[in-house]
Design a protein around this motif. Structure first.
Motif, PDB file in Angstrom:
ATOM      1  N   TRP A   1       3.319   6.908 -19.036  1.00 38.45           N
ATOM      2  CA  TRP A   1       3.671   6.220 -20.273  1.00 38.45           C
ATOM      3  C   TRP A   1       2.403   6.020 -21.069  1.00 38.45           C
ATOM      4  CZ3 TRP A   1       7.560   5.391 -23.295  1.00 38.45           C
ATOM      5  CH2 TRP A   1       7.602   4.312 -24.172  1.00 38.45           C
ATOM      6  N   LEU A   2       2.539   5.615 -22.318  1.00 34.95           N
ATOM      7  CA  LEU A   2       1.392   5.466 -23.203  1.00 34.95           C
ATOM      8  C   LEU A   2       0.438   4.377 -22.742  1.00 34.95           C
ATOM      9  CD1 LEU A   2      -0.179   5.801 -25.885  1.00 34.95           C
ATOM     10  CD2 LEU A   2       1.488   4.263 -26.919  1.00 34.95           C
ATOM     11  N   THR A   3       1.001   3.224 -22.397  1.00 35.21           N
ATOM     12  CA  THR A   3       0.152   2.067 -22.140  1.00 35.21           C
ATOM     13  C   THR A   3      -0.595   2.195 -20.825  1.00 35.21           C
ATOM     14  OG1 THR A   3       2.053   0.945 -21.151  1.00 35.21           O
ATOM     15  CG2 THR A   3       1.598   0.509 -23.471  1.00 35.21           C
ATOM     16  N   GLU A   4      -1.835   1.723 -20.811  1.00 30.19           N
ATOM     17  CA  GLU A   4      -2.682   1.867 -19.642  1.00 30.19           C
ATOM     18  C   GLU A   4      -2.300   0.922 -18.512  1.00 30.19           C
ATOM     19  OE1 GLU A   4      -6.712   1.522 -20.774  1.00 30.19           O
ATOM     20  OE2 GLU A   4      -6.645   3.130 -22.245  1.00 30.19           O
ATOM     21  N   ASP A   5      -1.554  -0.142 -18.830  1.00 32.00           N
ATOM     22  CA  ASP A   5      -1.212  -1.101 -17.781  1.00 32.00           C
ATOM     23  C   ASP A   5      -0.014  -0.663 -16.956  1.00 32.00           C
ATOM     24  OD1 ASP A   5       0.455  -1.374 -19.942  1.00 32.00           O
ATOM     25  OD2 ASP A   5       0.751  -3.528 -19.687  1.00 32.00           O
ATOM     26  N   VAL A   6       0.596   0.479 -17.309  1.00 29.78           N
ATOM     27  CA  VAL A   6       1.701   1.018 -16.525  1.00 29.78           C
ATOM     28  C   VAL A   6       1.257   2.359 -15.957  1.00 29.78           C
ATOM     29  CG1 VAL A   6       4.091   1.786 -16.530  1.00 29.78           C
ATOM     30  CG2 VAL A   6       3.410  -0.142 -17.962  1.00 29.78           C
ATOM     31  N   ALA A   7       0.973   2.412 -14.669  1.00 24.02           N
ATOM     32  CA  ALA A   7       0.499   3.636 -14.037  1.00 24.02           C
ATOM     33  C   ALA A   7       1.623   4.254 -13.217  1.00 24.02           C
ATOM     34  CB  ALA A   7      -0.708   3.346 -13.149  1.00 24.02           C
ATOM     35  N   ALA A   8       2.066   5.419 -13.610  1.00 19.00           N
ATOM     36  CA  ALA A   8       3.053   6.151 -12.805  1.00 19.00           C
ATOM     37  C   ALA A   8       2.281   7.016 -11.820  1.00 19.00           C
ATOM     38  CB  ALA A   8       3.975   6.964 -13.706  1.00 19.00           C
ATOM     39  N   GLY A   9       2.277   8.346 -12.001  1.00 18.74           N
ATOM     40  CA  GLY A   9       1.500   9.196 -11.102  1.00 18.74           C
ATOM     41  C   GLY A   9       2.261  10.425 -10.683  1.00 18.74           C
ATOM     42  N   ALA A  10       2.207  10.742  -9.381  1.00 18.47           N
ATOM     43  CA  ALA A  10       2.840  11.953  -8.847  1.00 18.47           C
ATOM     44  C   ALA A  10       4.043  11.588  -7.993  1.00 18.47           C
ATOM     45  CB  ALA A  10       1.842  12.760  -8.026  1.00 18.47           C
ATOM     46  N   PHE A  11       5.072  12.451  -8.058  1.00 24.73           N
ATOM     47  CA  PHE A  11       6.321  12.238  -7.346  1.00 24.73           C
ATOM     48  C   PHE A  11       6.761  13.561  -6.729  1.00 24.73           C
ATOM     49  CE2 PHE A  11       5.828   9.348 -10.819  1.00 24.73           C
ATOM     50  CZ  PHE A  11       6.233   8.120 -10.330  1.00 24.73           C
ATOM     51  N   VAL A  12       7.469  13.459  -5.614  1.00 25.06           N
ATOM     52  CA  VAL A  12       7.903  14.645  -4.870  1.00 25.06           C
ATOM     53  C   VAL A  12       9.400  14.552  -4.616  1.00 25.06           C
ATOM     54  CG1 VAL A  12       7.701  15.932  -2.702  1.00 25.06           C
ATOM     55  CG2 VAL A  12       5.657  14.928  -3.753  1.00 25.06           C
ATOM     56  N   SER A  13      10.083  15.691  -4.765  1.00 23.98           N
ATOM     57  CA  SER A  13      11.471  15.816  -4.329  1.00 23.98           C
ATOM     58  C   SER A  13      11.585  17.046  -3.448  1.00 23.98           C
ATOM     59  CB  SER A  13      12.427  15.948  -5.521  1.00 23.98           C
ATOM     60  OG  SER A  13      13.759  16.133  -5.073  1.00 23.98           O
ATOM     61  N   SER A  14      12.258  16.895  -2.312  1.00 28.46           N
ATOM     62  CA  SER A  14      12.447  18.018  -1.392  1.00 28.46           C
ATOM     63  C   SER A  14      13.897  18.452  -1.295  1.00 28.46           C
ATOM     64  CB  SER A  14      11.940  17.629   0.013  1.00 28.46           C
ATOM     65  OG  SER A  14      10.581  17.260  -0.034  1.00 28.46           O
ATOM     66  N   ASP A  15      14.761  17.880  -2.138  1.00 28.99           N
ATOM     67  CA  ASP A  15      16.192  18.184  -2.054  1.00 28.99           C
ATOM     68  C   ASP A  15      16.798  18.481  -3.417  1.00 28.99           C
ATOM     69  OD1 ASP A  15      16.071  15.662  -3.144  1.00 28.99           O
ATOM     70  OD2 ASP A  15      16.975  14.650  -1.420  1.00 28.99           O
ATOM     71  N   GLY A  16      16.022  19.121  -4.267  1.00 33.30           N
ATOM     72  CA  GLY A  16      16.559  19.540  -5.557  1.00 33.30           C
ATOM     73  C   GLY A  16      16.764  18.418  -6.543  1.00 33.30           C
ATOM     74  N   GLY A  17      16.084  17.289  -6.358  1.00 32.68           N
ATOM     75  CA  GLY A  17      16.192  16.199  -7.307  1.00 32.68           C
ATOM     76  C   GLY A  17      17.208  15.145  -6.951  1.00 32.68           C
ATOM     77  N   ARG A  18      17.733  15.183  -5.716  1.00 33.15           N
ATOM     78  CA  ARG A  18      18.673  14.128  -5.301  1.00 33.15           C
ATOM     79  C   ARG A  18      17.936  12.849  -4.931  1.00 33.15           C
ATOM     80  NH1 ARG A  18      21.226  18.753  -3.343  1.00 33.15           N
ATOM     81  NH2 ARG A  18      20.154  18.653  -1.335  1.00 33.15           N
ATOM     82  N   THR A  19      16.738  12.985  -4.358  1.00 33.84           N
ATOM     83  CA  THR A  19      15.911  11.825  -4.018  1.00 33.84           C
ATOM     84  C   THR A  19      14.461  12.114  -4.395  1.00 33.84           C
ATOM     85  OG1 THR A  19      15.500  12.623  -1.757  1.00 33.84           O
ATOM     86  CG2 THR A  19      17.416  11.175  -2.098  1.00 33.84           C
ATOM     87  N   TYR A  20      13.700  11.023  -4.562  1.00 31.56           N
ATOM     88  CA  TYR A  20      12.302  11.140  -4.973  1.00 31.56           C
ATOM     89  C   TYR A  20      11.459  10.133  -4.199  1.00 31.56           C
ATOM     90  CZ  TYR A  20      14.582  13.281  -9.026  1.00 31.56           C
ATOM     91  OH  TYR A  20      15.370  14.053  -9.839  1.00 31.56           O
TER      92      TYR A  20
END
Length: 711
Positions: free
Chosen positions: A107-126
């Motif tokens: 997101w734009l704001t620096e106080d909200v840090a997302a990052g990297a995410f992984v799915s191994s089932d075609g996007g059903r879970t993360y």
């Protein structure tokens, strides 16, 4: 034909137009184009499987080579949505398994840090595997470069770059990461060298339009990302590589636009490589000629795209760039892509920010732009839209005619306003509107409806045929409005049901001639200030369209009850006022519900009763102005809506957005809506309910609707 057969055919047609109804009963309203499409990937092991994403939503998946899509971000948990995991910057697909992919979001704001995410089932879970500041929605960085890259020789190795947080390396397909340095730089692109094994480039470009306190430069690693060296103070916003060579091609941004350059010494120095490319025409040129932000190689040719999607190509022996003429642009599904018609007539693909070339066919090209994903099978001459099911729309409001279930007005960011006169089966666009944020219906003149909002902040529209045709208000007595982001604007309209007077909330200092409430007694053409009793503060009402981050839908800042009493709140200062009809002035009411995050609604069946939604429950305000916490509502917040046609029916989400809850007794008791959040939205969203039709305004995935009569 028997009536039952006719009914089935009619219902099937509605589902076809609205989007096939899923097992939970949700349907998506058929408007597309809104959020900026920012990327698309073809699975290396299965060319039929594609993943796409927009600045406000994703991932989306197609299993038929882009012909149809389904949203996968509805599967994200509320906690991931709260981190803006669905605001994707880059996706990388496992070359051996199309169901396994890694993505970085932010997101734009620096106080909200997302990052990297992984799915191994075609996007059903993360699962989140890295926390870092990745610039996504809200910044032009989202259109420049890739913040994630995969080693073409060692597919389990990935590199991610973040703004300020540095560079991160994973050797186990994104499951774990370690920081490898270079903190304090404005990274926006990372690239594995296709010729020299172990070499990686990371670019922290100086883009004049992006304000940042971080440093700039081009970095290179020659040991698979373990260590890095800054090799140049200047860096491209995006780069690619000549196949079989160490030669690089990059786009450098400057105050006049951008310039394409090349390096023949592994990024150490760069020289102009722009022969044949149009230069900047003028600062006010709507086509932004001379502005480039997408690069790719197709076979032995490099491709570059400008702001409106014009593609230029240059081969290894060519002395200059040549334009690829566009012969056609066709909508694959015009019914669900009506927002794009004007763009197609002009042959524009505004804000083209990515080119993807099929590794198996250099003539098979995909591009993304402000509205859509496009496919060409002949090197860029003919284009077909491939966005059926990608409806990255940012909704502002949905409003239903109290006199007819057939009339609906739908206001959206950027792409304007739509209305339907057949109950939502089809919609048509209003050419006057540019982002309607609030709609109100006359109580005494059937078909009369008002709409306000828009980027200019001065828009006040009037319709006498339920939204099919509109005219501008004469605006007599209205204050002057500048561009909305200058802190002026009108984003709420309401109608007094006892007098049919129209009221608007105007941003700015609370005083006559500037901000406050204005009232019209002649249907919206002449206005007088009606803000007596409101606090004399520099700012009270919302000053711009995306103020406070732009949650899904905009709650009304003024609502009327059936007896003419009213409640208004100023989200800037977190204060609420109730209208005293006897004294003809506004008096403060204690409904402290959290700064800038609450909404209010009037009970259509109990005169003078209001419910206010904050970030820790609902507040009930009664006719005498007394307020109290509504028992049993402690878990609810941010939105509340009454069904004006169904006695006692109220809807509200839980704080954090995990559930939608219903009350059939005006708020005395609540129950969870089954499959209530099986739609792709964020954690703060607005609800509308009319005649037992529930509408959910998502944060970048349009409006979803569901019939509650079966419950």
């Amino acid at each position: 034909m028997r009536p039952a057969v006719l009914f089935c055919l009619g219902f099937s047609l509605i589902c076809l137009v609205l989007g096939a109804e899923d097992t939970t009963g949700w349907r998506l309203l058929p408007i597309s184009g809104g959020g900026n499409m920012t990327g698309v990937c073809i699975a290396p092991s299965n060319p039929e499987i594609w993943y796409a994403y927009a600045d406000v939503g994703g991932p989306y998946r197609s299993d038929d080579a882009g012909r149809t899509w389904r949203a996968l971000h509805g599967n994200m948990s509320p906690s991931l949505r709260m981190k803006f995991a669905d605001h994707i910057r880059t996706i990388s697909i496992d070359p051996d398994d199309p169901d396994c992919f890694v993505f970085v979001s932010g997101w734009l704001t620096e106080d909200v840090a997302a990052g990297a995410f992984v799915s191994s089932d075609g996007g059903r879970t993360y699962r989140q595997t890295l926390t870092a500041k990745i610039r996504g929605e809200g910044s032009e960085s989202k259109r420049m470069g890739k913040a994630l890259a995969r080693n073409p020789c060692r597919p389990r190795e990935l590199v991610a770059v973040a703004e300020g947080d540095g560079i991160f390396l994973s050797t186990d397909a994104g499951e774990t990461w370690r920081a490898v340095g270079c903190r304090g730089y404005n990274f926006m692109d990372v690239w594995y060298d296709r010729t020299v094994h172990g070499r990686i480039y990371a670019s922290a470009a100086n883009v004049p339009s992006i304000k940042t306190s971080y440093g700039f430069g081009l970095f290179r690693s020659d040991d698979n990302g373990r260590s890095w060296t800054r090799i140049s103070e200047s860096a491209p916003s995006e780069m690619t590589q000549v196949p079989g060579s160490i030669e690089l091609v990059g786009i450098f941004q400057n105050t006049n636009g951008s310039v394409v350059c090349r390096s023949r010494n592994a990024g150490m120095t760069w020289t102009p490589y722009a022969e044949g490319l149009p230069l900047v025409k003028s600062e006010d040129d709507p086509t932004r000629q001379g502005y480039y932000q997408a690069l790719a190689f197709a076979g032995d040719h490099v491709l570059v795209a400008d702001w409106i999607g014009r593609i230029y190509r240059r081969g290894p022996k060519d002395g200059r760039w040549t334009a690829v003429p566009v012969e056609s642009m066709t909508l694959a599904n015009p019914q669900t892509q009506c927002a794009l018609k004007n763009e197609c007539r002009l042959k524009y693909r505004r804000c083209t920010c990515d080119i993807t070339v099929d590794p198996a066919d250099p003539n098979h090209i995909l591009t993304v732009d402000w509205f859509m994903l496009w496919e060409s099978q002949d090197g860029g001459r003919n284009w077909l839209s491939r966005g059926d099911g990608i409806q990255q729309v940012v909704p502002f409001t949905i409003s239903c005619d109290p006199n007819s279930s057939q009339n609906i007005v739908y206001g959206l960011a950027d792409i304007g306003q739509y209305s339907s006169q057949d109950g939502g089966v089809s919609y048509h666009n209003d050419p006057y509107a540019s982002g309607t944020m609030s709609v109100a219906w006359s109580t005494k003149r059937p078909g009369r409806v008002y709409a306000v909002g828009g980027k200019t902040g001065a828009q006040f529209l009037i319709s006498d045929d339920a939204g099919r045709n509109w005219r501008m208000s004469k605006g007599v007595g209205m204050p002057y409005f500048g561009y909305v982001k200058c802190g002026h604007g009108v984003f709420t309209v309401a109608v007094d049901p006892t007098t049919d007077d129209v009221c608007i909330c105007v941003a700015g200092p609370i005083e006559p001639g500037q901000g406050g409430i204005y009232r019209s007694k002649d249907g919206g053409d002449t206005w007088v200030w009606d803000g007596k009793g409101l606090p004399k503060v520099p700012a009270f009402y919302r000053p711009e369209e995306f103020w406070y981050g732009g949650p899904a839908g905009w709650p009304a800042q003024l609502v009327f009850s059936s007896d003419g009493s009213a409640l208004t709140f100023g989200p800037v200062v977190d204060q609420s006022y109730r209208f005293d009809r006897n004294g003809n002035e506004w008096r403060p009411v204690d409904v402290s519900c959290g700064h800038g995050k609450f909404a209010c609604a009037a009970d259509p069946f109990v005169p003078g009763r209001f419910l206010v939604a904050g970030d820790h429950g609902l507040i009930e305000v009664l006719k005498n102005g007394v307020s109290r916490k509504l028992p049993g509502s402690e878990q609810l917040g941010f939105s509340v809506a009454f069904d004006a046609q169904t006695r006692g029916l109220v809807v509200a989400p839980t704080v954090g957005g995990a559930e939608i809850r219903l009350s059939k007794d005006g708020g005395k008791s609540w129950s969870a809506l089954p499959n209530g959040m099986d739609v792709p939205t964020g954690t703060i969203y607005q609800l509308v309910v009319d005649r037992k039709r529930l509408f959910v305004l998502t944060r970048g995935s349009g409006v979803w609707t569901r019939d509650l009569t079966v419950l």
